[in-house]
Design an enzyme around this catalytic site. Structure first.
Site, PDB file in Angstrom:
ATOM      1  N   ARG A  46       1.025  -1.216   0.022  1.00 11.85           N
ATOM      2  CA  ARG A  46       0.003  -0.060   0.024  1.00 11.85           C
ATOM      3  C   ARG A  46       0.997   1.436  -0.056  1.00 11.85           C
ATOM      4  O   ARG A  46       0.642   2.180  -0.715  1.00 11.85           O
ATOM      5  CB  ARG A  46      -1.044   0.030   1.345  1.00 11.85           C
ATOM      6  CG  ARG A  46      -1.882  -1.078   1.126  1.00 11.85           C
ATOM      7  CD  ARG A  46      -3.094  -1.123   2.323  1.00 11.85           C
ATOM      8  NE  ARG A  46      -2.793  -0.999   3.667  1.00 11.85           N
ATOM      9  CZ  ARG A  46      -2.643  -2.391   4.276  1.00 11.85           C
ATOM     10  NH1 ARG A  46      -2.994  -3.395   3.537  1.00 11.85           N
ATOM     11  NH2 ARG A  46      -2.300  -2.152   5.427  1.00 11.85           N
ATOM     12  N   LYS A 137     -12.727  14.593   4.518  1.00 13.11           N
ATOM     13  CA  LYS A 137     -13.925  14.106   3.737  1.00 13.11           C
ATOM     14  C   LYS A 137     -14.797  13.391   4.448  1.00 13.11           C
ATOM     15  O   LYS A 137     -14.302  12.304   5.407  1.00 13.11           O
ATOM     16  CB  LYS A 137     -13.319  13.352   2.485  1.00 13.11           C
ATOM     17  CG  LYS A 137     -14.317  12.953   1.397  1.00 13.11           C
ATOM     18  CD  LYS A 137     -13.699  11.745   0.644  1.00 13.11           C
ATOM     19  CE  LYS A 137     -14.367  10.171   1.074  1.00 13.11           C
ATOM     20  NZ  LYS A 137     -14.150   9.092   0.095  1.00 13.11           N
ATOM     21  N   LYS A 220     -18.623  17.686  -2.802  1.00  9.56           N
ATOM     22  CA  LYS A 220     -18.387  16.480  -3.725  1.00  9.56           C
ATOM     23  C   LYS A 220     -19.540  15.840  -4.022  1.00  9.56           C
ATOM     24  O   LYS A 220     -19.968  14.967  -3.369  1.00  9.56           O
ATOM     25  CB  LYS A 220     -17.282  15.733  -2.926  1.00  9.56           C
ATOM     26  CG  LYS A 220     -16.840  14.528  -3.596  1.00  9.56           C
ATOM     27  CD  LYS A 220     -15.626  14.067  -3.378  1.00  9.56           C
ATOM     28  CE  LYS A 220     -15.254  12.542  -3.959  1.00  9.56           C
ATOM     29  NZ  LYS A 220     -13.787  12.099  -3.762  1.00  9.56           N
TER      30      LYS A 220
HETATM   31  P1  13P Z   1     -14.436   7.509  -6.957  1.00 11.40           P
HETATM   32  O1  13P Z   1     -14.209   8.625  -7.788  1.00 11.40           O
HETATM   33  O2  13P Z   1     -13.991   6.059  -7.097  1.00 11.40           O
HETATM   34  O3  13P Z   1     -15.946   7.451  -6.876  1.00 11.40           O
HETATM   35  O4  13P Z   1     -14.033   7.973  -5.751  1.00 11.40           O
HETATM   36  C1  13P Z   1     -14.243   9.330  -5.092  1.00 11.40           C
HETATM   37  C2  13P Z   1     -14.448   9.131  -3.876  1.00 11.40           C
HETATM   38  O5  13P Z   1     -13.541   9.621  -3.050  1.00 11.40           O
HETATM   39  C3  13P Z   1     -15.566   8.522  -3.183  1.00 11.40           C
HETATM   40  O6  13P Z   1     -15.800   8.733  -1.813  1.00 11.40           O
END
Ligand code: 13P
Length: 340
Positions: A46, A137, A220
């Site tokens: 990782r 996030k 987002k």
């Molecule tokens: P994806 O672009 O693969 O959907 O992932 C973005 C992400 O951070 C989802 O929480």
């Protein structure tokens, strides 16, 4: 923290021609990705994989404004002992951290989830800030199905997002607010529009109640798109038009930027959709990417866990970063994709 300081970070995250690399796969998710390329999900693998991404200098400097990390990664050192966070900062990119504890079954609503992780979040944010995180996030998951989503699901998830966002701002961390309407079902694009609109309206209402400064956050969202299993797939221009229309109806112009998730779209679809939206233009916020899969699928398969493939993997990552950087300013084309 003062709103103008949060705003400066948020604007850096959505700077012109740049977007966010979502490299915050949980241990379970990264194992799934590694299984596909026949790589064992060990601590060292990782590290090696993420290190190769963060050391892709030109792509990081020119197109990656920020990187979302997982708890393990924000504490991890590169093979030579340099903290991975320092590699990101050295490229002029902002380190961020996933702080939710995942989507858990929502009592009373079979098939639906609520994202957990608020307990102890104030203390965790304080630690993450010391480790270098300047944004965070939290992902809420909204599934479309028969009689779904319920209002209880939208409300519980929006409320949690708002409490998370307020705690982030208190800690001097910019919250990425991610209410993801999944594209897994067989629904058409208009159903996605209706559900995304309701989700965003509810989210911004809860952000208002929680006194979150919109200037100091990044949204987002999913794009407005037909479900993967729908027989009626929408064109690139329809996705772009409907997504922009929905966002304009729901996202206040005080929000500095919107950074989409890719959600299972192919690499090129995710790029084409973002490009088409920016070509429409006249938008009150920056529109960019915060892709996980759409930035990493290509480098992962090029790497396949082998040291001799590192350069090829970096080339694949640099290419996707550049294509998405161009899409973020509406200057991408299929021809550029093929020229590479
Ligand atoms: P994806 O672009 O693969 O959907 O992932 C973005 C992400 O951070 C989802 O929480």
């Amino acid at each position: 923290m003062a709103t103008d300081e949060l705003n400066a970070i948020a604007r850096k995250m959505v700077a012109k021609g740049k977007g966010i690399l979502a490299a915050d796969e949980s241990s379970g998710t990264i194992k799934k990705r590694f299984d596909k390329i026949g790589v064992a999900s060990t601590f060292e693998n990782r590290r090696d994989y993420r290190e190769l991404l963060f050391r892709t200098g030109e792509a990081m400097r020119s197109h990656i404004s920020g990187v979302i990390l997982y708890d393990e990664t924000i504490r991890q050192d590169a093979a030579d002992g340099t903290p991975l966070v320092k590699l990101i900062e050295a490229a002029g990119s902002v380190p961020g951290i996933k702080v939710d504890a995942g989507a858990k079954p929502l009592a009373g609503c079979p098939g639906e989830t609520v994202t957990e992780g608020l307990d102890g979040l104030r203390e965790r944010l304080e630690e993450y800030h010391k480790l270098g995180a300047r944004f965070a996030k939290w992902r809420a998951v909204i599934d479309i199905g028969a009689n779904m989503p319920s209002y209880n699901c939208l409300n519980a998830n929006a409320h949690a997002l708002a409490r998370y966002a307020a705690l982030c701002q208190e800690a001097g961390i910019v919250p990425i607010v991610e209410p993801e309407v999944l594209m897994d079902g067989a629904h058409d694009i208009d159903t996605c529009y209706t559900v995304t609109e309701f989700t965003l309206k509810e989210t911004f209402q809860q952000l208002y109640y929680a006194k979150v400064a919109l200037e100091g956050m990044v949204l987002k969202p999913n794009m407005v798109i037909a479900g993967k299993k729908s027989p009626k797939q929408a064109s690139v221009s329809e996705v772009a038009e409907k997504t922009v229309r929905c966002l304009k109806a729901c996202v206040p112009s005080a929000v500095p930027g919107v950074a989409f998730l890719s959600g299972g779209q192919s690499d090129e679809e995710a790029t084409a959709h973002l490009d088409a939206m920016n070509k429409i233009g006249g938008l009150p916020w920056a529109l960019t990417f915060s892709y996980g899969r759409a930035l990493q699928a290509a480098p992962q398969s090029a790497w396949a866990g082998k040291t001799e493939n590192v350069a090829a993997a970096q080339k694949a990552f640099a290419h996707r970063a550049r294509m998405n950087g161009l899409a973020a300013v509406g200057e991408w084309s299929k021809a550029l994709e093929r020229a590479a």
